[in-house]
Scaffold this motif. Structure first.
Motif, PDB file in Angstrom:
ATOM      1  N   ILE A 189      22.662 -36.469 -54.646  1.00 52.89           N
ATOM      2  CA  ILE A 189      21.867 -36.714 -55.528  1.00 52.89           C
ATOM      3  C   ILE A 189      21.916 -35.552 -56.418  1.00 52.89           C
ATOM      4  CG2 ILE A 189      19.458 -36.809 -56.320  1.00 52.89           C
ATOM      5  CD1 ILE A 189      19.110 -38.348 -53.272  1.00 52.89           C
ATOM      6  N   LEU A 190      22.231 -34.345 -56.054  1.00 48.77           N
ATOM      7  CA  LEU A 190      22.086 -33.010 -56.799  1.00 48.77           C
ATOM      8  C   LEU A 190      23.641 -33.434 -57.916  1.00 48.77           C
ATOM      9  CD1 LEU A 190      21.137 -30.047 -54.905  1.00 48.77           C
ATOM     10  CD2 LEU A 190      20.059 -30.811 -56.655  1.00 48.77           C
ATOM     11  N   ALA A 191      24.502 -33.918 -57.329  1.00 44.38           N
ATOM     12  CA  ALA A 191      25.687 -33.905 -58.370  1.00 44.38           C
ATOM     13  C   ALA A 191      25.304 -35.100 -59.375  1.00 44.38           C
ATOM     14  CB  ALA A 191      26.757 -34.218 -57.359  1.00 44.38           C
ATOM     15  N   ASP A 192      24.818 -36.154 -58.978  1.00 50.35           N
ATOM     16  CA  ASP A 192      24.524 -37.270 -59.815  1.00 50.35           C
ATOM     17  C   ASP A 192      23.419 -36.717 -60.840  1.00 50.35           C
ATOM     18  OD1 ASP A 192      25.920 -38.976 -58.318  1.00 50.35           O
ATOM     19  OD2 ASP A 192      24.226 -39.734 -57.337  1.00 50.35           O
ATOM     20  N   LEU A 193      22.762 -35.908 -60.361  1.00 46.11           N
ATOM     21  CA  LEU A 193      21.481 -35.281 -61.172  1.00 46.11           C
ATOM     22  C   LEU A 193      22.299 -34.293 -62.359  1.00 46.11           C
ATOM     23  CD1 LEU A 193      18.409 -35.115 -61.753  1.00 46.11           C
ATOM     24  CD2 LEU A 193      18.330 -33.303 -60.228  1.00 46.11           C
ATOM     25  N   ALA A 194      22.830 -33.643 -61.837  1.00 49.42           N
ATOM     26  CA  ALA A 194      23.726 -32.605 -62.873  1.00 49.42           C
ATOM     27  C   ALA A 194      24.546 -33.557 -63.748  1.00 49.42           C
ATOM     28  CB  ALA A 194      24.574 -31.520 -62.161  1.00 49.42           C
ATOM     29  N   GLU A 195      25.136 -34.439 -63.381  1.00 48.16           N
ATOM     30  CA  GLU A 195      25.919 -35.295 -64.398  1.00 48.16           C
ATOM     31  C   GLU A 195      25.097 -36.110 -65.284  1.00 48.16           C
ATOM     32  OE1 GLU A 195      29.046 -37.016 -66.285  1.00 48.16           O
ATOM     33  OE2 GLU A 195      29.284 -35.462 -64.735  1.00 48.16           O
ATOM     34  N   ALA A 196      23.705 -36.416 -64.948  1.00 49.66           N
ATOM     35  CA  ALA A 196      23.235 -37.233 -65.697  1.00 49.66           C
ATOM     36  C   ALA A 196      22.469 -36.327 -66.766  1.00 49.66           C
ATOM     37  CB  ALA A 196      21.691 -37.835 -65.075  1.00 49.66           C
ATOM     38  N   GLY A 197      22.297 -34.941 -66.325  1.00 50.66           N
ATOM     39  CA  GLY A 197      21.734 -33.910 -67.294  1.00 50.66           C
ATOM     40  C   GLY A 197      22.892 -33.566 -68.292  1.00 50.66           C
ATOM     41  N   ARG A 198      24.077 -33.670 -67.865  1.00 56.35           N
ATOM     42  CA  ARG A 198      25.265 -33.354 -68.926  1.00 56.35           C
ATOM     43  C   ARG A 198      25.262 -34.408 -69.881  1.00 56.35           C
ATOM     44  NH1 ARG A 198      27.175 -30.680 -64.650  1.00 56.35           N
ATOM     45  NH2 ARG A 198      28.436 -32.087 -63.361  1.00 56.35           N
ATOM     46  N   ARG A 199      25.077 -35.887 -69.588  1.00 55.97           N
ATOM     47  CA  ARG A 199      25.076 -36.878 -70.363  1.00 55.97           C
ATOM     48  C   ARG A 199      24.074 -37.010 -71.435  1.00 55.97           C
ATOM     49  NH1 ARG A 199      26.454 -39.846 -65.698  1.00 55.97           N
ATOM     50  NH2 ARG A 199      24.307 -40.522 -65.463  1.00 55.97           N
ATOM     51  N   LEU A 200      22.911 -36.401 -70.862  1.00 55.76           N
ATOM     52  CA  LEU A 200      21.684 -36.450 -71.712  1.00 55.76           C
ATOM     53  C   LEU A 200      22.032 -35.347 -72.639  1.00 55.76           C
ATOM     54  CD1 LEU A 200      19.007 -37.357 -72.659  1.00 55.76           C
ATOM     55  CD2 LEU A 200      18.061 -35.431 -70.821  1.00 55.76           C
TER      56      LEU A 200
END
Length: 101
Positions: free
Chosen positions: A37-48
């Motif tokens: 989940i942390l990896a997905d969260l970091a990727e979502a933050g980069r996309r944003l």
């Protein structure tokens, strides 16, 4: 080129995704699930962040920001914080926020 309304819709969707991932993180079952989940969260933050930052060549012409532009900027700053802490860059301290024009 996308319209401002379309951009705002994409930013809103990205913020909603981050909120959902954060909620899932709080209820993580085990360490493996939490790391995923942390990896997905970091990727979502980069996309944003990528969605909300202007193109590098557009900084020369500064103009007053609209309400939606200010919201996108605040969302980008929040995404930077989430990505910093999700990837362990925070080290228990709040990172210094950069001033962005």
């Amino acid at each position: 080129m996308s319209s401002v309304g379309s951009t705002n819709l994409h930013v809103g969707a990205a913020v909603a995704e981050i909120e959902g991932l954060y909620t899932a993180l709080r209820g993580a079952r085990d360490e493996h699930h939490r790391e995923r989940i942390l990896a997905d969260l970091a990727e979502a933050g980069r996309r944003l962040t990528a969605r909300t930052h202007p193109a590098p060549g557009n900084r020369a012409a500064l103009r007053p920001r609209s309400r939606w532009e200010r919201r996108r900027l605040l969302a980008a700053r929040g995404a930077d914080l989430v990505a910093t802490f999700a990837t362990g860059g925070g080290r228990g301290r709040w990172p210094r926020l950069r001033n962005r024009p």
